[in-house]
Design an enzyme around this catalytic site. Structure first.
Site, mmCIF file in Angstrom:
data_model
loop_
_atom_site.group_PDB
_atom_site.id
_atom_site.type_symbol
_atom_site.label_atom_id
_atom_site.label_comp_id
_atom_site.label_asym_id
_atom_site.label_seq_id
_atom_site.Cartn_x
_atom_site.Cartn_y
_atom_site.Cartn_z
ATOM 1 N N VAL A 143 -8.778 2.422 -12.726
ATOM 2 C CA VAL A 143 -9.968 3.295 -13.459
ATOM 3 C C VAL A 143 -9.541 3.471 -14.760
ATOM 4 O O VAL A 143 -10.532 3.433 -15.555
ATOM 5 C CB VAL A 143 -10.151 4.279 -12.277
ATOM 6 C CG1 VAL A 143 -11.595 4.923 -13.021
ATOM 7 C CG2 VAL A 143 -10.590 3.903 -11.001
ATOM 8 N N TYR A 144 -8.376 3.987 -15.029
ATOM 9 C CA TYR A 144 -8.079 4.372 -16.251
ATOM 10 C C TYR A 144 -7.887 3.283 -17.469
ATOM 11 O O TYR A 144 -7.473 3.528 -18.617
ATOM 12 C CB TYR A 144 -6.890 5.506 -16.291
ATOM 13 C CG TYR A 144 -7.515 7.026 -15.829
ATOM 14 C CD1 TYR A 144 -8.856 7.220 -15.614
ATOM 15 C CD2 TYR A 144 -6.776 7.791 -15.696
ATOM 16 C CE1 TYR A 144 -9.178 8.433 -15.033
ATOM 17 C CE2 TYR A 144 -7.020 9.226 -15.271
ATOM 18 C CZ TYR A 144 -8.501 9.367 -14.829
ATOM 19 O OH TYR A 144 -8.736 10.549 -14.573
ATOM 20 N N ASP A 196 0.883 -1.147 -0.223
ATOM 21 C CA ASP A 196 -0.165 0.084 -0.055
ATOM 22 C C ASP A 196 1.048 1.138 0.121
ATOM 23 O O ASP A 196 1.550 1.406 1.129
ATOM 24 C CB ASP A 196 -0.792 -0.054 1.340
ATOM 25 C CG ASP A 196 -1.785 1.176 1.496
ATOM 26 O OD1 ASP A 196 -1.526 2.113 0.875
ATOM 27 O OD2 ASP A 196 -2.395 1.257 2.504
ATOM 28 N N ILE A 197 0.746 2.066 -0.987
ATOM 29 C CA ILE A 197 1.737 3.337 -1.284
ATOM 30 C C ILE A 197 1.783 4.294 -0.150
ATOM 31 O O ILE A 197 2.548 4.952 0.082
ATOM 32 C CB ILE A 197 1.703 3.697 -2.597
ATOM 33 C CG1 ILE A 197 2.803 4.536 -3.114
ATOM 34 C CG2 ILE A 197 0.361 4.489 -2.600
ATOM 35 C CD1 ILE A 197 2.948 5.055 -4.378
ATOM 36 N N SER A 212 -2.379 4.785 -14.244
ATOM 37 C CA SER A 212 -3.442 4.708 -15.417
ATOM 38 C C SER A 212 -4.067 3.144 -15.399
ATOM 39 O O SER A 212 -4.826 2.734 -16.167
ATOM 40 C CB SER A 212 -2.870 4.981 -16.831
ATOM 41 O OG SER A 212 -2.829 6.376 -16.918
ATOM 42 N N VAL A 258 -6.019 4.625 -5.663
ATOM 43 C CA VAL A 258 -4.931 4.972 -5.060
ATOM 44 C C VAL A 258 -5.044 6.725 -4.472
ATOM 45 O O VAL A 258 -4.620 7.160 -3.422
ATOM 46 C CB VAL A 258 -3.687 4.934 -5.736
ATOM 47 C CG1 VAL A 258 -3.304 5.884 -6.982
ATOM 48 C CG2 VAL A 258 -2.419 4.914 -4.839
ATOM 49 N N ASP A 259 -5.540 7.620 -5.462
ATOM 50 C CA ASP A 259 -5.885 8.884 -4.881
ATOM 51 C C ASP A 259 -6.630 8.958 -3.828
ATOM 52 O O ASP A 259 -6.268 9.759 -2.907
ATOM 53 C CB ASP A 259 -6.452 9.499 -6.146
ATOM 54 C CG ASP A 259 -6.823 10.775 -6.129
ATOM 55 O OD1 ASP A 259 -6.093 11.787 -5.465
ATOM 56 O OD2 ASP A 259 -7.468 11.648 -7.041
HETATM 57 N N1 AR6 Z 1 -1.219 1.591 -3.048
HETATM 58 C C1 AR6 Z 1 -0.816 1.152 -4.147
HETATM 59 N N2 AR6 Z 1 -1.613 1.141 -5.318
HETATM 60 C C2 AR6 Z 1 -2.788 1.168 -5.200
HETATM 61 C C3 AR6 Z 1 -3.426 1.914 -4.183
HETATM 62 C C4 AR6 Z 1 -2.850 1.817 -2.850
HETATM 63 N N3 AR6 Z 1 -2.963 2.122 -1.620
HETATM 64 N N4 AR6 Z 1 -4.835 1.819 -4.280
HETATM 65 C C5 AR6 Z 1 -5.100 1.299 -5.565
HETATM 66 N N5 AR6 Z 1 -3.983 1.141 -6.281
HETATM 67 P P1 AR6 Z 1 -6.215 4.118 -9.963
HETATM 68 P P2 AR6 Z 1 -5.782 5.322 -12.393
HETATM 69 C C6 AR6 Z 1 -3.427 0.692 -7.503
HETATM 70 O O1 AR6 Z 1 -7.552 3.598 -10.274
HETATM 71 O O2 AR6 Z 1 -6.116 4.118 -13.291
HETATM 72 C C7 AR6 Z 1 -8.869 7.712 -9.425
HETATM 73 O O3 AR6 Z 1 -10.234 7.987 -9.163
HETATM 74 C C8 AR6 Z 1 -4.537 -0.027 -8.275
HETATM 75 O O4 AR6 Z 1 -4.976 -1.159 -8.001
HETATM 76 O O5 AR6 Z 1 -5.759 4.434 -8.489
HETATM 77 O O6 AR6 Z 1 -4.490 6.227 -12.984
HETATM 78 C C9 AR6 Z 1 -8.205 9.197 -9.727
HETATM 79 O O7 AR6 Z 1 -8.705 10.214 -9.020
HETATM 80 C C10 AR6 Z 1 -3.872 0.121 -9.854
HETATM 81 O O8 AR6 Z 1 -3.263 -0.997 -9.886
HETATM 82 O O9 AR6 Z 1 -5.497 5.037 -10.946
HETATM 83 C C11 AR6 Z 1 -8.395 9.351 -11.311
HETATM 84 O O10 AR6 Z 1 -9.867 9.849 -11.561
HETATM 85 C C12 AR6 Z 1 -3.137 1.469 -9.841
HETATM 86 O O11 AR6 Z 1 -3.107 1.695 -8.354
HETATM 87 C C13 AR6 Z 1 -8.391 7.867 -11.736
HETATM 88 O O12 AR6 Z 1 -8.920 7.196 -10.372
HETATM 89 C C14 AR6 Z 1 -3.835 2.861 -10.512
HETATM 90 O O13 AR6 Z 1 -5.363 2.574 -10.131
HETATM 91 C C15 AR6 Z 1 -6.941 7.238 -12.093
HETATM 92 O O14 AR6 Z 1 -7.116 6.028 -12.615
#
Ligand code: AR6
Length: 168
Positions: free
Chosen positions: A125-126, A10-11, A122, A33-34
């Site tokens: 969600v992206y 978990d980052i 990315s 992650v945001d």
């Molecule tokens: N630590 C590390 N990695 C994580 C964590 C965590 N705590 N939580 C999720 N991930 P995403 P995107 C992973 O969707 O695709 C947001 O709503 C996750 O499993 O967080 O760039 C923003 O506001 C995945 O592998 O980012 C934007 O609207 C990776 O992080 C949108 O999502 C990225 O997933 C950005 O989408």
């Protein structure tokens, strides 16, 4: 070139100088992650993002760009917010994803961060396919000239970790 490693985790719990957030153009929070970073880091991160929106970034952060804020209550000192491209089958947006990693490293250099943790930008969600997201991440960090000494890819699943390890 920085030392590069990939771990599962978990980052938000990383003890590095800066963690990178996969944000959106608004900088005002979201899921994935945001959401986790804003929850764990507390309201000072959002307050800092709101100041940026009220001053230097009235239209938000462009895709492919990066900006630093406080990390609030996190162990890290800075959060570097970057906006990845939404994956498209009809258009190659790889250059924007490359730019996320490059600009994040540049911003890390600007604030003096020497250790950095990245999520798989990315690849949630992206919709970017994890294997290609890992390829772009590893090759860009490898090829970018930076004073950052240590880069850690912090992946949320075994599948993501395996994808990154294969390119390292
Ligand atoms: N630590 C590390 N990695 C994580 C964590 C965590 N705590 N939580 C999720 N991930 P995403 P995107 C992973 O969707 O695709 C947001 O709503 C996750 O499993 O967080 O760039 C923003 O506001 C995945 O592998 O980012 C934007 O609207 C990776 O992080 C949108 O999502 C990225 O997933 C950005 O989408």
């Amino acid at each position: 070139m920085p030392r590069i490693e990939a771990v599962r985790g978990d980052i938000t719990t990383e003890t590095v100088d800066a963690i990178v957030n996969a944000a959106n153009n608004s900088l005002l929070g979201g899921g994935g992650v945001d959401g986790a970073i804003h929850r764990a880091g507390g309201p000072r991160i959002l307050a800092s993002c709101r100041v940026l929106r009220a001053t230097s970034l009235p239209d938000g952060l462009p895709t492919g760009d990066a900006v630093a804020t406080t990390a609030g209550d996190l162990a890290a000192q800075w959060v570097i917010h970057t906006v990845g491209p939404v994956h498209s089958r009809s258009e190659d947006r790889t250059a924007q994803l490359v730019s996320c990693y490059r600009r994040s490293l540049e911003v890390a250099d600007e604030v003096g961060a020497r250790s950095l943790a990245f999520p798989a930008i990315s690849a949630g969600v992206y919709g970017w396919p994890m294997d290609d997201a890992a390829r772009v991440a590893v090759s860009t960090v490898t090829e970018t000239d930076t004073a950052v000494e240590s880069v850690r890819f912090v992946l949320f699943s075994d599948e993501a970790l395996a994808a990154f390890q294969q390119w390292l």
